[in-house]
Design a protein around this motif. Structure first.
Motif, PDB file in Angstrom:
ATOM      1  N   GLU A 240      88.052  38.367  45.307  1.00  0.00           N
ATOM      2  CA  GLU A 240      88.765  37.139  44.939  1.00  0.00           C
ATOM      3  C   GLU A 240      87.883  35.910  45.156  1.00  0.00           C
ATOM      4  O   GLU A 240      87.897  34.982  44.347  1.00  0.00           O
ATOM      5  N   SER A 241      87.127  35.905  46.234  1.00  0.00           N
ATOM      6  CA  SER A 241      86.235  34.774  46.532  1.00  0.00           C
ATOM      7  C   SER A 241      85.135  34.656  45.495  1.00  0.00           C
ATOM      8  O   SER A 241      84.785  33.546  45.077  1.00  0.00           O
ATOM      9  N   ILE A 242      84.597  35.782  45.073  1.00  0.00           N
ATOM     10  CA  ILE A 242      83.567  35.779  44.025  1.00  0.00           C
ATOM     11  C   ILE A 242      84.136  35.194  42.736  1.00  0.00           C
ATOM     12  O   ILE A 242      83.513  34.336  42.094  1.00  0.00           O
ATOM     13  N   ALA A 243      85.333  35.639  42.360  1.00  0.00           N
ATOM     14  CA  ALA A 243      85.973  35.136  41.135  1.00  0.00           C
ATOM     15  C   ALA A 243      86.255  33.642  41.243  1.00  0.00           C
ATOM     16  O   ALA A 243      86.009  32.887  40.291  1.00  0.00           O
ATOM     17  N   LEU A 244      86.751  33.194  42.393  1.00  0.00           N
ATOM     18  CA  LEU A 244      87.048  31.775  42.583  1.00  0.00           C
ATOM     19  C   LEU A 244      85.776  30.932  42.485  1.00  0.00           C
ATOM     20  O   LEU A 244      85.759  29.892  41.818  1.00  0.00           O
ATOM     21  N   ALA A 245      84.712  31.378  43.132  1.00  0.00           N
ATOM     22  CA  ALA A 245      83.443  30.640  43.072  1.00  0.00           C
ATOM     23  C   ALA A 245      82.926  30.571  41.637  1.00  0.00           C
ATOM     24  O   ALA A 245      82.445  29.521  41.193  1.00  0.00           O
ATOM     25  N   ARG A 246      83.036  31.676  40.909  1.00  0.00           N
ATOM     26  CA  ARG A 246      82.588  31.696  39.510  1.00  0.00           C
ATOM     27  C   ARG A 246      83.395  30.715  38.669  1.00  0.00           C
ATOM     28  O   ARG A 246      82.837  29.961  37.867  1.00  0.00           O
ATOM     29  N   GLU A 247      84.721  30.714  38.860  1.00  0.00           N
ATOM     30  CA  GLU A 247      85.585  29.796  38.113  1.00  0.00           C
ATOM     31  C   GLU A 247      85.225  28.339  38.401  1.00  0.00           C
ATOM     32  O   GLU A 247      85.273  27.493  37.517  1.00  0.00           O
ATOM     33  N   GLN A 248      84.892  28.038  39.626  1.00  0.00           N
ATOM     34  CA  GLN A 248      84.635  26.659  40.022  1.00  0.00           C
ATOM     35  C   GLN A 248      83.288  26.139  39.541  1.00  0.00           C
ATOM     36  O   GLN A 248      83.034  24.944  39.613  1.00  0.00           O
ATOM     37  N   LEU A 249      82.446  27.007  39.026  1.00  0.00           N
ATOM     38  CA  LEU A 249      81.186  26.543  38.451  1.00  0.00           C
ATOM     39  C   LEU A 249      81.415  25.657  37.247  1.00  0.00           C
ATOM     40  O   LEU A 249      80.582  24.837  36.908  1.00  0.00           O
ATOM     41  N   SER A 250      82.569  25.788  36.590  1.00  0.00           N
ATOM     42  CA  SER A 250      82.856  24.989  35.400  1.00  0.00           C
ATOM     43  C   SER A 250      83.234  23.555  35.744  1.00  0.00           C
ATOM     44  O   SER A 250      83.353  22.718  34.863  1.00  0.00           O
ATOM     45  N   THR A 251      83.428  23.238  37.027  1.00  0.00           N
ATOM     46  CA  THR A 251      83.732  21.871  37.451  1.00  0.00           C
ATOM     47  C   THR A 251      82.717  21.428  38.501  1.00  0.00           C
ATOM     48  O   THR A 251      83.047  21.282  39.668  1.00  0.00           O
TER      49      THR A 251
ATOM     50  N   THR B  32      81.354  18.666  39.286  1.00  0.00           N
ATOM     51  CA  THR B  32      81.491  17.379  39.973  1.00  0.00           C
ATOM     52  C   THR B  32      82.560  17.410  41.050  1.00  0.00           C
ATOM     53  O   THR B  32      82.784  16.424  41.729  1.00  0.00           O
ATOM     54  N   ARG B  33      83.240  18.532  41.209  1.00  0.00           N
ATOM     55  CA  ARG B  33      84.296  18.636  42.215  1.00  0.00           C
ATOM     56  C   ARG B  33      83.982  19.787  43.160  1.00  0.00           C
ATOM     57  O   ARG B  33      83.604  20.860  42.748  1.00  0.00           O
ATOM     58  N   LEU B  34      84.174  19.535  44.424  1.00  0.00           N
ATOM     59  CA  LEU B  34      84.094  20.580  45.423  1.00  0.00           C
ATOM     60  C   LEU B  34      85.521  21.049  45.658  1.00  0.00           C
ATOM     61  O   LEU B  34      86.335  20.326  46.212  1.00  0.00           O
ATOM     62  N   ARG B  35      85.853  22.246  45.162  1.00  0.00           N
ATOM     63  CA  ARG B  35      87.223  22.744  45.277  1.00  0.00           C
ATOM     64  C   ARG B  35      87.243  23.902  46.249  1.00  0.00           C
ATOM     65  O   ARG B  35      86.459  24.813  46.161  1.00  0.00           O
ATOM     66  N   VAL B  36      88.174  23.860  47.150  1.00  0.00           N
ATOM     67  CA  VAL B  36      88.342  24.925  48.118  1.00  0.00           C
ATOM     68  C   VAL B  36      89.795  25.363  48.073  1.00  0.00           C
ATOM     69  O   VAL B  36      90.694  24.546  48.233  1.00  0.00           O
ATOM     70  N   GLU B  37      90.015  26.631  47.833  1.00  0.00           N
ATOM     71  CA  GLU B  37      91.382  27.120  47.785  1.00  0.00           C
ATOM     72  C   GLU B  37      91.842  27.409  49.211  1.00  0.00           C
ATOM     73  O   GLU B  37      91.320  28.280  49.878  1.00  0.00           O
ATOM     74  N   LEU B  38      92.799  26.639  49.668  1.00  0.00           N
ATOM     75  CA  LEU B  38      93.358  26.801  51.001  1.00  0.00           C
ATOM     76  C   LEU B  38      94.841  27.071  50.838  1.00  0.00           C
ATOM     77  O   LEU B  38      95.639  26.151  50.703  1.00  0.00           O
ATOM     78  N   THR B  39      95.208  28.322  50.846  1.00  0.00           N
ATOM     79  CA  THR B  39      96.595  28.665  50.569  1.00  0.00           C
ATOM     80  C   THR B  39      97.528  28.135  51.645  1.00  0.00           C
ATOM     81  O   THR B  39      98.679  27.825  51.368  1.00  0.00           O
ATOM     82  N   ALA B  40      97.046  27.986  52.870  1.00  0.00           N
ATOM     83  CA  ALA B  40      97.898  27.482  53.942  1.00  0.00           C
ATOM     84  C   ALA B  40      98.093  25.971  53.846  1.00  0.00           C
ATOM     85  O   ALA B  40      99.041  25.427  54.390  1.00  0.00           O
ATOM     86  N   ARG B  41      97.181  25.285  53.174  1.00  0.00           N
ATOM     87  CA  ARG B  41      97.260  23.826  53.058  1.00  0.00           C
ATOM     88  C   ARG B  41      96.988  23.426  51.611  1.00  0.00           C
ATOM     89  O   ARG B  41      95.920  22.928  51.280  1.00  0.00           O
ATOM     90  N   PRO B  42      97.953  23.632  50.697  1.00  0.00           N
ATOM     91  CA  PRO B  42      97.713  23.362  49.280  1.00  0.00           C
ATOM     92  C   PRO B  42      97.341  21.923  48.979  1.00  0.00           C
ATOM     93  O   PRO B  42      96.719  21.649  47.956  1.00  0.00           O
ATOM     94  N   GLU B  43      97.680  20.978  49.859  1.00  0.00           N
ATOM     95  CA  GLU B  43      97.315  19.592  49.606  1.00  0.00           C
ATOM     96  C   GLU B  43      95.800  19.390  49.659  1.00  0.00           C
ATOM     97  O   GLU B  43      95.280  18.400  49.179  1.00  0.00           O
ATOM     98  N   LEU B  44      95.079  20.384  50.202  1.00  0.00           N
ATOM     99  CA  LEU B  44      93.621  20.294  50.263  1.00  0.00           C
ATOM    100  C   LEU B  44      92.967  21.202  49.238  1.00  0.00           C
ATOM    101  O   LEU B  44      91.779  21.472  49.321  1.00  0.00           O
ATOM    102  N   ASP B  45      93.726  21.669  48.251  1.00  0.00           N
ATOM    103  CA  ASP B  45      93.215  22.617  47.274  1.00  0.00           C
ATOM    104  C   ASP B  45      92.001  22.084  46.527  1.00  0.00           C
ATOM    105  O   ASP B  45      91.084  22.816  46.226  1.00  0.00           O
ATOM    106  N   ALA B  46      91.980  20.799  46.225  1.00  0.00           N
ATOM    107  CA  ALA B  46      90.861  20.261  45.453  1.00  0.00           C
ATOM    108  C   ALA B  46      90.357  18.978  46.100  1.00  0.00           C
ATOM    109  O   ALA B  46      91.077  18.010  46.197  1.00  0.00           O
ATOM    110  N   TRP B  47      89.163  19.025  46.561  1.00  0.00           N
ATOM    111  CA  TRP B  47      88.526  17.830  47.118  1.00  0.00           C
ATOM    112  C   TRP B  47      87.699  17.188  46.017  1.00  0.00           C
ATOM    113  O   TRP B  47      87.051  17.851  45.247  1.00  0.00           O
TER     114      TRP B  47
END
Length: 91
Positions: free
Chosen positions: A49-60, A62-77
């Protein structure tokens, strides 16, 4: 889950390590780091899942995105938030 401050420290340490190993060893270093972290995580599904998420985030790039399921308000920095403002500061 890591706190925002902890993630920023990890980001800084990773950036320094990449600079230290140099451009010729960057890919090898990141691969070895991924294997070490995957082994410590100890859950193949989470690694996949982490590999897939990192691959998906290559398309953005200019954004550092971290998926934090426990704290969704921090999903996208945004880059601004990663320099000191958290998502809750934007309120």
């Amino acid at each position: 889950m890591l706190s925002v401050d902890a993630l920023e420290r990890v980001f800084d340490q990773l950036a320094l390590a990449i600079d230290d190993v140099g451009p010729n060893n960057e890919g090898l270093f990141l691969t070895k780091l991924a294997f070490v972290l995957a082994n410590r995580l100890g859950n193949e599904g989470s690694v996949q899942e982490s590999i897939a998420l990192a691959r998906e985030q290559l398309s953005t790039p200019t954004r550092l995105r971290v998926e934090l399921t426990a704290r969704p308000e921090l999903d996208a920095w945004t880059e601004e938030e990663s320099r000191g403002r958290t998502a809750s500061d934007k309120g």
